[in-house]
Design a protein around this motif. Sequence first.
Motif, short mmCIF file in Angstrom:
data_model
loop_
_atom_site.label_atom_id
_atom_site.label_comp_id
_atom_site.label_asym_id
_atom_site.label_seq_id
_atom_site.Cartn_x
_atom_site.Cartn_y
_atom_site.Cartn_z
N SER A 76 31.62 -24.21 -27.11
CA SER A 76 30.91 -23.89 -25.87
C SER A 76 31.58 -24.59 -24.70
CB SER A 76 29.44 -24.30 -25.96
OG SER A 76 28.77 -23.49 -26.89
N TYR A 117 37.43 -30.65 -23.22
CA TYR A 117 36.23 -30.11 -23.86
C TYR A 117 35.99 -30.63 -25.26
CZ TYR A 117 39.21 -26.97 -26.59
OH TYR A 117 40.15 -26.46 -27.44
N GLU A 157 35.77 -20.33 -18.33
CA GLU A 157 35.02 -19.42 -17.47
C GLU A 157 34.62 -20.01 -16.12
OE1 GLU A 157 33.15 -16.61 -21.00
OE2 GLU A 157 31.81 -17.98 -19.93
N THR A 158 34.42 -21.33 -16.08
CA THR A 158 33.94 -21.95 -14.83
C THR A 158 34.87 -23.02 -14.28
OG1 THR A 158 32.71 -23.79 -15.85
CG2 THR A 158 31.56 -21.65 -15.67
N GLY A 159 35.84 -23.45 -15.10
CA GLY A 159 36.73 -24.52 -14.67
C GLY A 159 36.22 -25.91 -14.99
N LYS A 160 35.05 -25.98 -15.64
CA LYS A 160 34.47 -27.29 -15.95
C LYS A 160 33.78 -27.24 -17.31
CE LYS A 160 31.77 -30.91 -13.80
NZ LYS A 160 30.57 -31.31 -14.44
N LYS A 189 34.63 -22.57 -23.84
CA LYS A 189 34.19 -21.36 -23.12
C LYS A 189 33.84 -21.69 -21.67
CE LYS A 189 30.35 -18.02 -23.30
NZ LYS A 189 31.06 -16.82 -22.93
N SER A 190 33.04 -22.73 -21.47
CA SER A 190 32.66 -23.13 -20.11
C SER A 190 33.88 -23.51 -19.28
CB SER A 190 31.68 -24.30 -20.14
OG SER A 190 30.46 -23.90 -20.70
N LEU A 191 34.79 -24.26 -19.88
CA LEU A 191 36.00 -24.68 -19.17
C LEU A 191 36.81 -23.48 -18.70
CD1 LEU A 191 37.91 -26.92 -18.20
CD2 LEU A 191 38.92 -26.90 -20.50
#
Length: 175
Positions: free
Chosen positions: A136, A36, A143-146, A139-141
Motif C-alpha cells: 500500500s 515505503y 500515485e501521490t508522491g508520498k 501504491k501511495s508513493l
Amino acid sequence: MDIAQFKPKTVYVTYVAATAEQVWQALTDPAFTRQYFGGFSVDVEPRQGGAFRLLYPDGRTHIAGEVLDWSPPQRFSCTWLVEGMKEFAELPVCVVTYDIAPAGEAVRLTMTESHSWNVPDAILAGGQSGWPAILSGLKSLLETGKAPKLEMAPPPGFMEAVAKAVAEKPWLKTR
C-alpha cells in the motif's frame, strides 16, 4: 533447492495507477524502496542467480537471497531469508515473487510468498499483515508522491511461533 517444493502461502494483489516500468522501478530501486519499505533499501544484482538483499538504513543486511527470475518489467522472484534478526535466521528460506501485469490504465501487482514447509498460521500472519502495508505504501508513493508512515508490529503470537519453529525444526521432519 527444488523450487517445485515451494507452495504459495500468502498472495496479495493490488492495482496501481502507474506503468509496469514505474512499479518495477519502485520494487528494485533502493531510493524507492527506502521510502515505503520502512526505511529498508533493496540491493539486487539484476540477473537470474544474482544476489538480493534488503538493507537496514545503516547498511546491515536484514534479508538476503538469490534472484530466481529477473524479467523486467513483468516478474521479479527471489529467495528470502531474514538474516538481520537472529530469531529468524534458522528458518528455511521462502520465495517472494512480484508479478506485474497490465490492467487498463493501471497495473496489477501480485506478491506471492511461497514456502517449502507447513508454516504455522501464526508465522504466516506476519506476512499477511506486513505485505498489504508495504505494498500500500508503494501504491501511495507512485500515485501521490508520498508513502504514509505506518506503525507496524508483529501480530500476537508471531514471535512465540517463530521461537517454537526454530526450536522444533518441523521442516526437517517432512523430508
